[in-house]
Design an enzyme around this catalytic site. Structure first.
Site, PDB file in Angstrom:
ATOM      1  N   ASP A   1       1.154  -0.942   0.054  1.00 37.05           N
ATOM      2  CA  ASP A   1       0.151   0.098  -0.065  1.00 37.05           C
ATOM      3  C   ASP A   1       0.946   1.230  -0.017  1.00 37.05           C
ATOM      4  OD1 ASP A   1      -1.912   2.335   0.107  1.00 37.05           O
ATOM      5  OD2 ASP A   1      -3.180   1.653   2.031  1.00 37.05           O
TER       6      ASP A   1
ATOM      7  N   HIS B   1      -0.479   4.611  -0.027  1.00 40.26           N
ATOM      8  CA  HIS B   1      -1.159   5.595   0.654  1.00 40.26           C
ATOM      9  C   HIS B   1      -0.987   5.875   1.728  1.00 40.26           C
ATOM     10  CE1 HIS B   1      -4.479   3.660  -2.597  1.00 40.26           C
ATOM     11  NE2 HIS B   1      -4.657   5.040  -2.781  1.00 40.26           N
TER      12      HIS B   1
HETATM   13  C1  B12 Z   1      -5.155   9.796  -3.341  1.00 39.10           C
HETATM   14  C2  B12 Z   1      -5.280   8.177  -3.663  1.00 39.10           C
HETATM   15  C3  B12 Z   1      -4.166   7.882  -4.229  1.00 39.10           C
HETATM   16  C4  B12 Z   1      -2.872   8.758  -4.151  1.00 39.10           C
HETATM   17  C5  B12 Z   1      -2.251   8.203  -3.920  1.00 39.10           C
HETATM   18  C6  B12 Z   1      -0.712   9.319  -2.802  1.00 39.10           C
HETATM   19  C7  B12 Z   1      -0.105   9.110  -2.058  1.00 39.10           C
HETATM   20  N1  B12 Z   1       0.974   8.927  -1.376  1.00 39.10           N
HETATM   21  O1  B12 Z   1      -0.901   8.991  -0.641  1.00 39.10           O
HETATM   22  C8  B12 Z   1      -2.720   7.765  -5.906  1.00 39.10           C
HETATM   23  C9  B12 Z   1      -3.180   8.216  -7.229  1.00 39.10           C
HETATM   24  C10 B12 Z   1      -0.657   6.973  -6.368  1.00 39.10           C
HETATM   25  C11 B12 Z   1      -3.222   6.144  -5.364  1.00 39.10           C
HETATM   26  C12 B12 Z   1      -3.239   5.340  -6.070  1.00 39.10           C
HETATM   27  C13 B12 Z   1      -3.670   3.888  -5.630  1.00 39.10           C
HETATM   28  N2  B12 Z   1      -4.750   3.648  -5.727  1.00 39.10           N
HETATM   29 CO1  B12 Z   1      -5.741   5.177  -4.678  1.00 39.10          CO
HETATM   30  N3  B12 Z   1      -7.106   6.965  -3.943  1.00 39.10           N
HETATM   31  C14 B12 Z   1      -6.068   7.767  -3.426  1.00 39.10           C
HETATM   32  C15 B12 Z   1      -7.788   8.119  -3.277  1.00 39.10           C
HETATM   33  C16 B12 Z   1      -8.246   9.816  -3.625  1.00 39.10           C
HETATM   34  C17 B12 Z   1      -7.767   9.880  -1.313  1.00 39.10           C
HETATM   35  C18 B12 Z   1      -6.837   8.659  -0.439  1.00 39.10           C
HETATM   36  C19 B12 Z   1      -6.172   9.805   0.688  1.00 39.10           C
HETATM   37  O2  B12 Z   1      -5.141  10.476   0.691  1.00 39.10           O
HETATM   38  N4  B12 Z   1      -7.732   9.787   1.462  1.00 39.10           N
HETATM   39  C20 B12 Z   1      -6.627  11.092   2.608  1.00 39.10           C
HETATM   40  C21 B12 Z   1      -6.874  10.942   4.012  1.00 39.10           C
HETATM   41  C22 B12 Z   1      -7.132  11.618   5.055  1.00 39.10           C
HETATM   42  O3  B12 Z   1      -7.919   9.578   4.401  1.00 39.10           O
HETATM   43  P1  B12 Z   1      -7.841   8.626   4.419  1.00 39.10           P
HETATM   44  O4  B12 Z   1      -6.216   7.465   3.487  1.00 39.10           O
HETATM   45  O5  B12 Z   1      -9.061   7.483   4.396  1.00 39.10           O
HETATM   46  O6  B12 Z   1      -7.290   8.258   5.960  1.00 39.10           O
HETATM   47  C23 B12 Z   1      -8.180   8.610   7.493  1.00 39.10           C
HETATM   48  C24 B12 Z   1      -9.063   7.438   7.868  1.00 39.10           C
HETATM   49  O7  B12 Z   1      -9.204   6.096   6.642  1.00 39.10           O
HETATM   50  C25 B12 Z   1      -8.391   6.606   8.913  1.00 39.10           C
HETATM   51  N5  B12 Z   1      -7.101   5.871   8.594  1.00 39.10           N
HETATM   52  C26 B12 Z   1      -6.105   5.270   7.850  1.00 39.10           C
HETATM   53  N6  B12 Z   1      -6.188   4.008   7.920  1.00 39.10           N
HETATM   54  C27 B12 Z   1      -6.593   4.308   8.861  1.00 39.10           C
HETATM   55  C28 B12 Z   1      -5.377   3.472  10.289  1.00 39.10           C
HETATM   56  C29 B12 Z   1      -5.742   3.234  11.444  1.00 39.10           C
HETATM   57  C30 B12 Z   1      -5.873   1.717  12.532  1.00 39.10           C
HETATM   58  C31 B12 Z   1      -7.119   3.817  11.778  1.00 39.10           C
HETATM   59  C32 B12 Z   1      -7.428   4.065  13.549  1.00 39.10           C
HETATM   60  C33 B12 Z   1      -7.634   5.048  11.092  1.00 39.10           C
HETATM   61  C34 B12 Z   1      -7.181   4.439   9.864  1.00 39.10           C
HETATM   62  O8  B12 Z   1      -7.768   7.898   9.277  1.00 39.10           O
HETATM   63  C35 B12 Z   1      -7.419   9.323   8.559  1.00 39.10           C
HETATM   64  C36 B12 Z   1      -7.180  10.190   8.553  1.00 39.10           C
HETATM   65  O9  B12 Z   1      -8.915  10.906   8.894  1.00 39.10           O
HETATM   66  C37 B12 Z   1      -8.871   7.379  -2.264  1.00 39.10           C
HETATM   67  C38 B12 Z   1     -10.163   7.657  -2.871  1.00 39.10           C
HETATM   68  C39 B12 Z   1     -10.816   8.601  -1.277  1.00 39.10           C
HETATM   69  N7  B12 Z   1     -11.660   9.583  -2.054  1.00 39.10           N
HETATM   70  O10 B12 Z   1     -10.528   7.873  -0.178  1.00 39.10           O
HETATM   71  C40 B12 Z   1      -8.351   6.217  -3.856  1.00 39.10           C
HETATM   72  C41 B12 Z   1      -8.616   4.865  -3.164  1.00 39.10           C
HETATM   73  C42 B12 Z   1      -8.191   4.439  -2.005  1.00 39.10           C
HETATM   74  N8  B12 Z   1      -7.449   4.411  -4.138  1.00 39.10           N
HETATM   75  C43 B12 Z   1      -7.898   3.403  -4.311  1.00 39.10           C
HETATM   76  C44 B12 Z   1      -6.523   2.369  -5.247  1.00 39.10           C
HETATM   77  C45 B12 Z   1      -7.245   1.080  -5.835  1.00 39.10           C
HETATM   78  C46 B12 Z   1      -5.841   3.018  -5.961  1.00 39.10           C
HETATM   79  C47 B12 Z   1      -4.757   1.841  -6.680  1.00 39.10           C
HETATM   80  C48 B12 Z   1      -4.598   0.411  -6.732  1.00 39.10           C
HETATM   81  C49 B12 Z   1      -5.118   2.283  -7.698  1.00 39.10           C
HETATM   82  C50 B12 Z   1      -4.533   1.808  -9.491  1.00 39.10           C
HETATM   83  N9  B12 Z   1      -5.127   0.953  -9.933  1.00 39.10           N
HETATM   84  O11 B12 Z   1      -3.055   1.968  -9.642  1.00 39.10           O
HETATM   85  C51 B12 Z   1      -3.272   2.331  -6.359  1.00 39.10           C
HETATM   86  C52 B12 Z   1      -2.413   2.018  -5.394  1.00 39.10           C
HETATM   87  C53 B12 Z   1      -1.885   1.695  -5.564  1.00 39.10           C
HETATM   88  C54 B12 Z   1      -1.037   0.344  -4.199  1.00 39.10           C
HETATM   89  N10 B12 Z   1       0.098  -0.032  -4.712  1.00 39.10           N
HETATM   90  O12 B12 Z   1      -1.026   1.038  -3.326  1.00 39.10           O
HETATM   91  C55 B12 Z   1      -9.207   3.284  -3.803  1.00 39.10           C
HETATM   92  C56 B12 Z   1      -9.090   1.347  -3.370  1.00 39.10           C
HETATM   93  C57 B12 Z   1      -9.858   0.955  -3.248  1.00 39.10           C
HETATM   94  C58 B12 Z   1     -10.615  -0.779  -1.828  1.00 39.10           C
HETATM   95  N11 B12 Z   1      -9.969  -0.262  -0.877  1.00 39.10           N
HETATM   96  O13 B12 Z   1     -11.652  -1.096  -2.607  1.00 39.10           O
HETATM   97  C59 B12 Z   1      -9.452   4.264  -3.975  1.00 39.10           C
HETATM   98  C60 B12 Z   1     -10.857   4.287  -2.093  1.00 39.10           C
HETATM   99  C61 B12 Z   1     -10.473   4.780  -4.705  1.00 39.10           C
HETATM  100  C62 B12 Z   1     -11.449   4.137  -5.201  1.00 39.10           C
HETATM  101  N12 B12 Z   1     -12.718   4.530  -4.332  1.00 39.10           N
HETATM  102  O14 B12 Z   1     -11.205   3.190  -5.729  1.00 39.10           O
HETATM  103  N13 B12 Z   1      -4.492   6.579  -4.745  1.00 39.10           N
END
Ligand code: B12
Length: 148
Positions: A18, A20
């Site tokens: 991962d 992200h």
């Molecule tokens: C930005 C992004 C990217 C960027 C990442 C840049 C980077 N270096 O971080 C790029 C474009 C590179 C990317 C790539 C990919 N991505 Co992307 N990405 C996103 C996106 C748009 C936002 C993620 C983000 O930064 N959110 C903001 C943060 C603040 O939120 P968060 O991560 O959810 O974390 C919060 C909470 O969840 C929580 N949290 C997170 N982890 C944990 C752990 C614990 C213990 C706790 C308590 C809380 C917690 O705390 C955080 C703060 O509030 C999401 C869609 C979305 N809107 O969420 C897709 C998403 C996560 N990506 C997705 C996918 C599929 C991919 C790829 C596989 C795409 C591909 N085919 O290449 C690749 C990943 C490759 C890999 N090897 O990992 C999917 C995952 C789907 C799934 N889970 O089934 C999503 C959901 C998009 C979608 N709707 O399809 N991605």
């Protein structure tokens, strides 16, 4: 600082393949602001590194993040490796995007991760304050259990 994690040691990272990084960065800052000592492993962290770091750093909790849809592949087995390393008492939380599809029923997803041995599993968009509040409560409960 509303709730205090003063003295708590938390290992955090994105598991397996991962990449992200935003979620773990925000979560790491929030945990630090709440007083925790955060050991940030960053992205693409192998399961074994979570376990080895938890042991080496005498962690109270490990926060595993998985957002790319591969959580079920990499998270299964973390608890077993922790137990084998003598760190079965470390709290294990998991969050990010744990379901493979947005349509997945969260209660089923949560049950699957709890069955893997995680103490808590969080749906996407969980606010750090929620996990901090849970960790404060879980650590307090552990303390009172070991005192009584
Ligand atoms: C930005 C992004 C990217 C960027 C990442 C840049 C980077 N270096 O971080 C790029 C474009 C590179 C990317 C790539 C990919 N991505 Co992307 N990405 C996103 C996106 C748009 C936002 C993620 C983000 O930064 N959110 C903001 C943060 C603040 O939120 P968060 O991560 O959810 O974390 C919060 C909470 O969840 C929580 N949290 C997170 N982890 C944990 C752990 C614990 C213990 C706790 C308590 C809380 C917690 O705390 C955080 C703060 O509030 C999401 C869609 C979305 N809107 O969420 C897709 C998403 C996560 N990506 C997705 C996918 C599929 C991919 C790829 C596989 C795409 C591909 N085919 O290449 C690749 C990943 C490759 C890999 N090897 O990992 C999917 C995952 C789907 C799934 N889970 O089934 C999503 C959901 C998009 C979608 N709707 O399809 N991605």
């Amino acid at each position: 600082m509303t709730e205090s994690l003063q003295g708590a040691r938390v290992v955090i990272g994105s598991i397996g393949d991962d990449i992200h990084v935003v979620g773990i960065t925000i979560l790491g800052h929030a945990l630090r602001n709440a007083g925790a000592e955060v050991i940030q492993l960053g992205i693409q962290t192998p399961v074994e590194e979570f376990v080895a770091t938890a042991v080496a750093e005498d962690a109270d909790a490990v926060f595993v993040s998985s957002s790319n849809g591969h959580a079920a592949i990499f998270c299964d087995g973390v608890r077993g490796l922790m137990a084998a390393a003598g760190a079965d008492d470390v709290l294990l939380y998991v969050g990010g995007n744990l379901a493979n599809t947005a349509a997945a029923d969260w209660s089923e997803v949560e049950a699957r991760f709890l069955a893997m041995g995680f103490d808590r599993a969080y749906p996407s968009r969980t606010q750090p304050a929620q996990a901090i509040s849970d960790l404060v409560a879980d650590l307090a409960q552990r303390r009172s259990a070991s005192n009584g």
